[in-house]
Motif scaffolding. Structure first.
Motif, short mmCIF file in Angstrom:
data_model
loop_
_atom_site.label_atom_id
_atom_site.label_comp_id
_atom_site.label_asym_id
_atom_site.label_seq_id
_atom_site.Cartn_x
_atom_site.Cartn_y
_atom_site.Cartn_z
N THR A 106 0.78 -1.11 -0.16
CA THR A 106 -0.43 0.12 -0.14
C THR A 106 0.93 1.18 0.07
OG1 THR A 106 -0.30 -0.27 2.85
CG2 THR A 106 -1.77 -1.22 0.69
N VAL A 109 2.37 1.75 -3.49
CA VAL A 109 1.16 1.53 -4.37
C VAL A 109 1.24 3.27 -4.86
CG1 VAL A 109 -1.16 1.98 -5.35
CG2 VAL A 109 -0.11 -0.19 -4.50
N GLU A 114 0.35 8.02 -11.24
CA GLU A 114 -0.82 7.88 -11.24
C GLU A 114 0.15 6.23 -13.09
OE1 GLU A 114 -4.21 6.89 -12.21
OE2 GLU A 114 -3.62 7.74 -10.28
N GLN A 117 1.26 2.37 -10.58
CA GLN A 117 1.12 1.30 -9.11
C GLN A 117 1.29 -0.06 -9.59
OE1 GLN A 117 -0.96 2.98 -10.79
NE2 GLN A 117 -2.21 4.95 -9.37
N ASP A 253 -0.58 -2.31 -15.68
CA ASP A 253 -0.95 -0.37 -15.80
C ASP A 253 -1.40 0.05 -17.46
OD1 ASP A 253 0.49 -0.18 -12.86
OD2 ASP A 253 2.26 -0.22 -13.78
N THR A 304 -2.58 -5.53 -6.96
CA THR A 304 -3.67 -4.32 -7.01
C THR A 304 -4.99 -3.65 -7.50
OG1 THR A 304 -1.42 -3.42 -9.17
CG2 THR A 304 -3.05 -2.39 -8.83
N ARG A 305 -5.23 -4.85 -7.51
CA ARG A 305 -7.18 -4.88 -8.00
C ARG A 305 -7.34 -4.98 -6.57
NH1 ARG A 305 -11.52 -3.87 -11.06
NH2 ARG A 305 -13.26 -4.18 -9.27
N SER A 308 -7.22 -1.24 -4.79
CA SER A 308 -8.23 0.10 -5.67
C SER A 308 -9.84 -0.28 -5.16
CB SER A 308 -8.08 -0.66 -7.30
OG SER A 308 -8.84 -1.41 -7.83
N SER A 309 -9.44 -1.79 -4.72
CA SER A 309 -10.96 -2.22 -4.34
C SER A 309 -10.97 -2.19 -3.05
CB SER A 309 -11.70 -4.32 -4.58
OG SER A 309 -11.22 -4.08 -6.29
N ARG A 311 -10.97 0.40 -0.88
CA ARG A 311 -10.01 1.96 -0.74
C ARG A 311 -9.99 3.15 1.08
NH1 ARG A 311 -9.62 4.23 -5.58
NH2 ARG A 311 -10.57 3.58 -7.19
N PRO A 314 -7.11 -0.31 2.56
CA PRO A 314 -6.54 -0.82 1.47
C PRO A 314 -5.03 -2.38 2.61
CG PRO A 314 -5.21 1.13 0.90
CD PRO A 314 -6.99 1.34 2.04
N ASP A 371 -17.09 -4.21 -14.10
CA ASP A 371 -16.72 -3.10 -13.99
C ASP A 371 -16.98 -2.05 -15.38
OD1 ASP A 371 -15.53 -3.67 -12.00
OD2 ASP A 371 -13.50 -3.97 -12.85
#
Length: 389
Positions: A106, A109, A114, A117, A253, A304-305, A308-309, A311, A314, A371
């Motif tokens: 975390t 990331v 941007e 990550q 990415d 990474t998923r 990001s899920s 939030r 994390p 998504d």
């Protein structure tokens, strides 16, 4: 990366020095094998528990504390006077791994630009690759040459060397859960997106982990290699893993879920092909490299998923995800043994692994479709949120 390299070496080096440990402590080899179980149990328990208990700690304080515990536990393992104390040392060493991995990912990331990550995750997780294919054999050599205690001592020294580097690099201030309470963090697991991301990690990895767990009989009994060729084949697997780690990050990415779904589809196909081609030495050698590449290519995207899920929390999600991976690894070892005992032989692992990976693929496709549906509703949701403000 250096800490992850050390911790991974500490986890797997036990397998290479089991007879030495058993002889040194006067226990059976199966009893010494429980040292591996104790470490894994520490990771499974430590992921959620340690992360929740340290929720109010600052990132830098938490990381330094976790690394300090890892150093102390491995140093204790090097001087443990008896079997029970060594077993306790391995459990404590495992307790901090999942939380360290979570805060490391975390933080990486969060500091990455941007679109970079997944590459940041890959730079950290390459320590796992190197720990498996370089650290473990080196640690085994040290144990055979100097004594098994020296293997744990070397891990402690290595992690200690990394401590000031980590303390300098990790930003100070803020709590480990970014100001979110432990209770609020746990609520993140009511989100189906978070649960789906963790389930993808488990289903996407359990098949290939099962094959890796039994790579020795697959290469000797099925492909016809000598036992002396297995270490070389493990290096081939590791070379593929390092390459796949960075290639998968590059893909993630650019298109996160499409790349995850695509890689899982190819992985399922390659595992299925093992049933037909696994009996050829040339094909099996190529298969080992490709499986290493695909197994680790999917990891940056899956991690990474998860980040990001979840939030709201994390780090907690990644810690639980790491614990889930250990559960999957334990299940893979059990299931692989049952497949072989059922009469399918080692070769029968390939279709079972392919089916498990296909289940992960179906879940990934479902997430991808969801998504795309959600992205079409994004403007409406944003307008409603602005209206509430």
């Amino acid at each position: 990366m250096l800490v992850v390299f050390g911790l991974t070496t500490g986890e797997f080096v036990v397998a290479g020095i089991l007879p030495d440990v058993a002889g040194g402590l006067g226990v059976s080899v199966p009893a010494a094998g429980l040292l591996v179980t104790a470490y894994a149990a520490g990771m499974i328990v430590g992921g959620p528990v340690v992360t929740v208990l340290t929720a109010r700690s600052s990132r830098r304080t938490l990381v330094v504390g976790l690394v300090g515990v890892a150093v102390a536990a491995n140093a204790w393992s090097a001087v443990a006077p008896n079997y029970a104390s060594l077993l306790a040392g391995r459990f404590v060493a495992g307790l901090v791994v999942a939380t360290f991995f979570a805060v490391g990912i975390t933080t990486a990331v969060g500091m990455a630009p941007e679109g970079g990550q997944a590459r940041a995750v890959a730079r950290l997780t390459v320590g796992m690759n190197l720990g498996m294919v370089l650290g473990t054999p080196l640690g085994t050599l040290v144990g055979h040459a100097v004594g098994w205690r020296a293997s744990f001592g070397a891990v402690a020294v290595l992690v200690l060397v990394a401590l000031p580097l980590v303390a300098r690099a990790v930003p100070g201030g803020g709590s480990a859960l970014d100001g979110v309470s432990a209770v609020a963090g746990l609520r993140a697991f009511a989100d189906r997106g978070v649960l789906a991301a963790i389930a993808m990690t488990v289903l996407g990895n359990v098949g290939v982990v099962m094959v890796f767990s039994f790579i020795a009989p697959l290469m000797t009994d099925v492909a016809g290699f000598s036992s002396g060729a297995v270490p070389v084949l493990l290096l081939v697997y590791g070379a593929g893993a390092v390459l796949g780690n960075f290639a998968g990050a590059w893909l993630a990415d650019r298109a996160l879920m499409p790349s995850v779904a695509g890689l899982l589809a190819v992985l399922a196909g390659v595992l299925g092909a093992g049933w037909f081609a696994g009996g050829s030495r040339v094909a099996a050698g190529v298969l080992v490299f490709v499986l290493g590449a695909l197994a680790f290519a999917v990891i940056p995207g899956l991690q990474t998923r998860v980040v990001s899920s979840a939030r709201t929390a994390p780090m907690l999600a990644v810690a639980v995800n790491a614990s889930g991976f250990q559960v999957a690894a334990a299940f893979a070892g059990w299931l692989g043994g049952r497949v072989i005992d059922a009469g399918g032989g080692a070769r029968g692992l390939y279709p079972v692994a392919a089916a498990l990976t296909a289940a992960g693929l179906l879940l990934a496709v479902g997430v991808l479709v969801n998504d795309r549906r959600s992205s079409g509703r994004a403007p409406v949701v944003e307008a409603e949120a602005l209206e509430q403000v």
